[in-house]
Write a protein that holds these residues in place. Structure first.
Motif, mmCIF file in Angstrom:
data_model
loop_
_atom_site.group_PDB
_atom_site.id
_atom_site.type_symbol
_atom_site.label_atom_id
_atom_site.label_comp_id
_atom_site.label_asym_id
_atom_site.label_seq_id
_atom_site.Cartn_x
_atom_site.Cartn_y
_atom_site.Cartn_z
ATOM 1 N N THR A 158 0.810 -1.214 0.000
ATOM 2 C CA THR A 158 0.000 0.000 0.000
ATOM 3 C C THR A 158 0.846 1.268 0.000
ATOM 4 O O THR A 158 0.547 2.226 -0.723
ATOM 5 C CB THR A 158 -0.935 0.015 1.228
ATOM 6 N N HIS A 159 1.922 1.264 0.800
ATOM 7 C CA HIS A 159 2.656 2.509 1.044
ATOM 8 C C HIS A 159 4.028 2.574 0.371
ATOM 9 O O HIS A 159 4.625 3.653 0.339
ATOM 10 C CB HIS A 159 2.829 2.718 2.544
ATOM 11 N N SER A 160 4.536 1.477 -0.114
ATOM 12 C CA SER A 160 5.874 1.487 -0.715
ATOM 13 C C SER A 160 5.845 1.268 -2.218
ATOM 14 O O SER A 160 6.871 0.978 -2.827
ATOM 15 C CB SER A 160 6.757 0.416 -0.051
ATOM 16 N N ARG A 161 4.676 1.397 -2.818
ATOM 17 C CA ARG A 161 4.576 1.298 -4.279
ATOM 18 C C ARG A 161 4.493 2.682 -4.887
ATOM 19 O O ARG A 161 3.727 3.533 -4.435
ATOM 20 C CB ARG A 161 3.352 0.481 -4.685
ATOM 21 N N VAL A 162 5.283 2.888 -5.931
ATOM 22 C CA VAL A 162 5.234 4.140 -6.689
ATOM 23 C C VAL A 162 4.020 4.128 -7.608
ATOM 24 O O VAL A 162 3.298 5.115 -7.745
ATOM 25 C CB VAL A 162 6.520 4.326 -7.516
ATOM 26 N N ASN A 163 3.813 2.987 -8.238
ATOM 27 C CA ASN A 163 2.702 2.796 -9.172
ATOM 28 C C ASN A 163 2.387 1.303 -9.195
ATOM 29 O O ASN A 163 2.748 0.586 -8.260
ATOM 30 C CB ASN A 163 3.058 3.329 -10.570
ATOM 31 N N ASP A 164 1.763 0.812 -10.226
ATOM 32 C CA ASP A 164 1.343 -0.586 -10.269
ATOM 33 C C ASP A 164 2.521 -1.558 -10.256
ATOM 34 O O ASP A 164 2.364 -2.718 -9.859
ATOM 35 C CB ASP A 164 0.492 -0.853 -11.518
ATOM 36 N N PHE A 214 8.462 0.174 -6.936
ATOM 37 C CA PHE A 214 8.440 0.308 -5.487
ATOM 38 C C PHE A 214 9.467 1.335 -5.007
ATOM 39 O O PHE A 214 10.450 1.628 -5.680
ATOM 40 C CB PHE A 214 8.754 -1.037 -4.820
ATOM 41 N N TRP A 215 9.196 1.858 -3.814
ATOM 42 C CA TRP A 215 10.177 2.630 -3.076
ATOM 43 C C TRP A 215 10.999 1.695 -2.192
ATOM 44 O O TRP A 215 10.530 0.630 -1.811
ATOM 45 C CB TRP A 215 9.504 3.665 -2.173
ATOM 46 N N ARG A 216 12.200 2.135 -1.828
ATOM 47 C CA ARG A 216 13.034 1.343 -0.920
ATOM 48 C C ARG A 216 12.787 1.712 0.537
ATOM 49 O O ARG A 216 12.796 0.857 1.409
ATOM 50 C CB ARG A 216 14.521 1.541 -1.248
ATOM 51 N N VAL A 217 12.551 2.990 0.824
ATOM 52 C CA VAL A 217 12.535 3.498 2.194
ATOM 53 C C VAL A 217 11.197 4.156 2.499
ATOM 54 O O VAL A 217 10.652 4.875 1.666
ATOM 55 C CB VAL A 217 13.664 4.531 2.415
ATOM 56 N N ASN A 218 10.696 3.886 3.709
ATOM 57 C CA ASN A 218 9.557 4.643 4.227
ATOM 58 C C ASN A 218 9.947 5.126 5.617
ATOM 59 O O ASN A 218 10.320 4.326 6.479
ATOM 60 C CB ASN A 218 8.300 3.776 4.299
ATOM 61 N N ALA A 263 13.387 1.637 -5.235
ATOM 62 C CA ALA A 263 13.791 0.301 -4.795
ATOM 63 C C ALA A 263 14.830 -0.265 -5.750
ATOM 64 O O ALA A 263 14.808 -0.002 -6.953
ATOM 65 C CB ALA A 263 12.575 -0.620 -4.730
ATOM 66 N N ASN A 264 15.753 -1.028 -5.200
ATOM 67 C CA ASN A 264 16.750 -1.681 -6.041
ATOM 68 C C ASN A 264 16.437 -3.167 -6.159
ATOM 69 O O ASN A 264 15.428 -3.663 -5.642
ATOM 70 C CB ASN A 264 18.160 -1.431 -5.491
ATOM 71 N N GLN A 265 17.318 -3.881 -6.843
ATOM 72 C CA GLN A 265 17.053 -5.295 -7.118
ATOM 73 C C GLN A 265 16.950 -6.116 -5.849
ATOM 74 O O GLN A 265 16.169 -7.073 -5.769
ATOM 75 C CB GLN A 265 18.146 -5.850 -8.034
ATOM 76 N N GLU A 266 17.706 -5.738 -4.831
ATOM 77 C CA GLU A 266 17.605 -6.409 -3.533
ATOM 78 C C GLU A 266 16.176 -6.359 -3.013
ATOM 79 O O GLU A 266 15.631 -7.360 -2.526
ATOM 80 C CB GLU A 266 18.556 -5.728 -2.537
ATOM 81 N N ASP A 267 15.540 -5.187 -3.116
ATOM 82 C CA ASP A 267 14.173 -5.027 -2.621
ATOM 83 C C ASP A 267 13.203 -5.923 -3.379
ATOM 84 O O ASP A 267 12.346 -6.585 -2.776
ATOM 85 C CB ASP A 267 13.737 -3.567 -2.753
#
Length: 778
Positions: A490-496, A499-503, A512-516
């Motif tokens: 819900t909160h760490s997605r940029v779009n469909d 993703f974001w890495r940090v909240n 987000a990077n490949q690790e995420d």
């Protein structure tokens, strides 16, 4: 408010505009905000503010009041370095790093050293947990230059980001000497420095390349690596040989995998040696639960006191698997305490998990965790105080700077036997001691907690909680895992897809990077396995597809850690294939893709997994002990998953098995769940040419014999693609088998299931599925 003199000369902003911006950011921190600096004005305000006050990283904000003119990582710093023809000083660390704090206090909060940095260098601070791609590249360079690495990591680079000198922690006197020397060389021998920087950059690029011819990763390599790990085991103190003791979770997970697959007592004994040593040692928080990052001694007694979320996730998983293999309730107890620590002390109201807690409090390392005899006697009633002092090795002289790190000189079962105590009653006393001491400890000044929520580390904890729900049969762990996964979704997605890495404090940042993506896909698969909810599998496929799209190297294969848009001035786009404190990101990706290939109808997942292995195979073969996650992934891809839950028919059939002792008889229960519109042949098909469903022991049975197998009554029906009546199984079926134990060990029960699955159009090839079912006594 006073600003460092260098701001007046800063051509990036007018001094008044910059001052207003920084003062506004400082004011916005609120009344409870405390500047982390020794340099304060008479009214308590910080004497200095730099650009890091504008960042959303707890680590960077810790340095926002250094007199150093810090820049965050980005184009602005390197542009300024080029414009002014200055070398760049890059300092990389993280918020709970003890030696990072030491260098901050000694050097970065020192106006004399800061003046040298501000005059002759462009200084950049990097939070390695936010930018692991930056950390990975510059760590490689430092290790090449010095032969070792660690944090704080200190790198001197050219204005285009190429390292020419590096190290880790420098004492202030030495650091000042290095700064003066580097500046002199830059002014008078710049060509020499640039040539050195080019050599280092070329070496880093070569180290990152994977353009060698693919080689086969076979069972011989996988087994020889297992034997090599046993050779470096510390048979005296547990763990693996070394003056300092790190848990080395990837190695432990490798050993556990083969203890499960093979039931080899030597492998299991090696793992148990580590499990017992760590749980007894000071690295284990005997009062609050959870584990410190590593021990500074061979006996596991003196830790660096920071606690990292990833250690809790991986070590809880290790103890859960240990419990599965041995039925040793002590391991389940340690796993519960670790997970409960995370849920109580490291979980946000939103359901996400915080990153870490510091080693220091009140400016002193470990003080939150230390005890004296008098404190124990004041807090506990007499009988419990005597028990605690005796059980945890507490002495008047202490074992750490005059105080005591609590540890177990002997394990609890041995202690109970030695003192002729009832084990249940002893555990009850220990629980009372832990509760009382924890309550008293909570009144102390707690270590700083890094409240950022990292996608990859949260995903690791989600996986472990879902595994715990399975192993311990405690649904509350699955509920916590699903809640955290919903938070990320819900909160760490940029779009469909992205993703974001940090909240942090409800605000998401950093792509987000490949690790995420790799760890998140792994967590979603585990949630699907544990809950049976198809939504998690669908999301795992979506995350994996995005990972391939964003990070796959179309020229040489394998996954980059970052995307081109975030690479900036980094010397190369890194690919992480070696294990470090975390399992290899590419290795996790292979396991994810292999698992998806068995749970979906998409053959491309297995093809991508094989391509990833092939891309790195030459490096893996050259140094296999640093690539154990990749080797585990290869084993799963080529020889199937281990454990008591397996998928067949491209995910259309789920098989799970449990063992149980009933009135001194051993029973095996096998559940087979078949998706709608699919079936498998009955154990006695009506046609001779059809493959029957059968259950037997695999290999020689490893000390087990199988008696009568009770198969369910089959359905008889006609299907469109087959003339005549068929005997088949649909939906959910249950098989029961009586077992005879012929050996003394509690090895997993190796089960082989033969079946053939069909839908209304095609029949898939016959399959042989092997399960390793942990033996449960009682």
């Amino acid at each position: 408010m006073s600003l460092s003199k260098s701001w007046a000369d800063d051509i990036s902003y007018s001094s008044s505009r910059l001052k207003q911006k920084l003062e506004a950011a400082w004011q916005a921190k609120g009344k409870d905000y405390q500047a982390r600096s020794q340099l304060l004005l008479s009214d308590g305000r910080p004497a200095y503010i730099n650009r890091l006050i504008l960042e959303d990283s707890p680590y960077l904000v810790q340095h926002a009041h250094n007199p150093v003119n810090w820049f965050p990582w980005g184009d602005e710093a390197f542009s300024k370095a080029k414009q002014e023809n200055k070398p760049v000083f890059i300092s990389i660390g993280y918020s709970t790093c003890h030696w990072c704090h030491v260098m901050e206090q000694e050097s970065f909060d020192n106006p004399e050293i800061a003046a040298i940095l501000n005059k002759h260098f462009i200084s950049i601070k990097v939070d390695r947990e936010r930018r692991p791609d930056v950390d990975a590249v510059y760590m490689t360079a430092v290790q090449m230059i010095t032969g070792n690495g660690g944090w704080p990591m200190s790198s001197f680079t050219t204005p285009d980001g190429k390292t020419f000198l590096g190290g880790t922690y420098f004492p202030p006197k030495k650091f000042k000497e290095i700064l003066i020397k580097v500046n002199d060389l830059w002014l008078h021998q710049q060509a020499l420095i640039l040539a050195q920087a080019d050599k280092v950059a070329l070496a880093v690029a070569r180290n990152n390349q994977n353009n060698e011819q693919a080689k086969a990763i076979d069972q011989q390599l996988i087994r020889s690596t297992l034997n090599n790990l046993l050779q470096v085991q510390d048979s005296k103190y547990g763990g693996f040989v070394g003056h300092q003791k790190f848990p080395n979770e990837p190695w432990l997970l490798y050993l556990l995998e083969f203890a499960l697959r093979d039931g080899d007592p030597a492998v299991l004994a090696a793992v148990e040696s580590s499990l017992q040593a760590m749980s007894n040692g000071g690295i284990h928080d005997q009062i609050g639960g959870g584990f410190h990052r590593y021990a500074t001694d061979q006996k596991w007694r003196v830790p660096h006191f920071e606690k990292m979320l990833y250690n809790q996730a991986l070590l809880a998983r290790v103890y859960l698997y240990g419990y599965q293999l041995t039925s040793n309730s002590a391991y389940a107890r340690i796993a519960r305490q670790t997970l409960d620590y995370v849920l109580q002390d490291m979980t946000a109201s939103s359901g996400g998990f915080y990153s870490a807690s510091d080693a220091d409090s009140e400016g002193v390392e470990g003080t939150y965790f230390l005890w004296t005899v008098d404190q124990i006697k004041q807090i506990l009633k007499s009988s419990l105080a005597t028990r605690a002092i005796n059980l945890f090795g507490i002495t008047e002289q202490g074992n750490f700077e005059g105080k005591n790190i609590l540890y177990l000189p002997e394990d609890i079962i041995t202690y109970a036997q030695k003192h002729k105590l009832d084990l249940t009653e002893l555990y009850s006393e220990i629980d009372q001691i832990r509760k009382s001491l924890k309550k008293a400890r909570q009144k102390r000044v707690a270590p700083f907690r890094d409240d950022k929520i990292l996608t990859s580390w949260n995903a690791m904890m989600i996986s472990t909680l879902a595994i715990a729900a399975d192993v311990l049969q405690q649904p509350e762990y699955l509920e916590a895992a699903e809640r955290a996964a919903l938070f990320l979704w819900t909160h760490s997605r940029v779009n469909d897809t992205d993703f974001w890495r940090v909240n942090l404090e409800g605000i998401s940042s950093i792509s987000a990077n490949q690790e995420d993506y790799a760890y998140l896909a792994e967590a979603l698969i585990q949630l699907y396995d544990s809950s049976g909810k198809s939504v998690w599998l669908q999301r795992a496929q979506s995350v994996s597809n995005t990972m391939v799209e964003k990070f796959w190297d179309n020229e040489r294969g394998g996954f980059f850690l970052n995307i081109k848009e975030t690479a900036g001035m980094i010397m190369v786009r890194p690919k992480i294939i070696q294990d470090n404190p975390l399992p290899s990101h590419n290795g996790v990706s292979v396991r994810v893709l292999a698992k998806l290939s068995r749970r979906t109808r998409n053959p491309k997942f297995a093809e991508r997994a094989a391509s990833t292995l092939a891309a790195f195979s030459a490096k893996i073969i050259r140094t296999p002990m640093t690539h154990t996650t990749m080797l585990l992934a290869a084993n799963e891809l080529h020889y199937g998953e281990s454990g008591s839950r397996q998928y067949a028919a491209r995910g259309a059939v789920l098989i799970s098995a449990t063992s149980k002792t009933e009135e001194q008889e051993f029973w095996l229960t096998i559940k087979i769940k078949i998706e709608p519109n699919w079936h498998i042949n009955a154990h006695q098909p009506l046609q001779d040419y059809l493959i029957p469903t059968s259950v037997s022991l695999a290999g020689d049975g490893d000390g087990w014999q199988m008696g009568h197998v009770a198969y369910p009554q089959p359905l008889t029906k006609a299907l469109g693609f087959q003339k005549g009546i068929l005997a088949l199984y649909e939906g959910n079926i249950l098989l029961r088998a009586k077992l005879l134990k012929t050996g003394k060990s509690n090895r997993p029960i190796p089960i082989k299931i033969k079946l053939q699955a069909c839908d209304d159009k095609i029949c898939l090839p016959p399959e042989k599925i092997t399960l390793q079912v942990p033996f449960k006594a009682g």
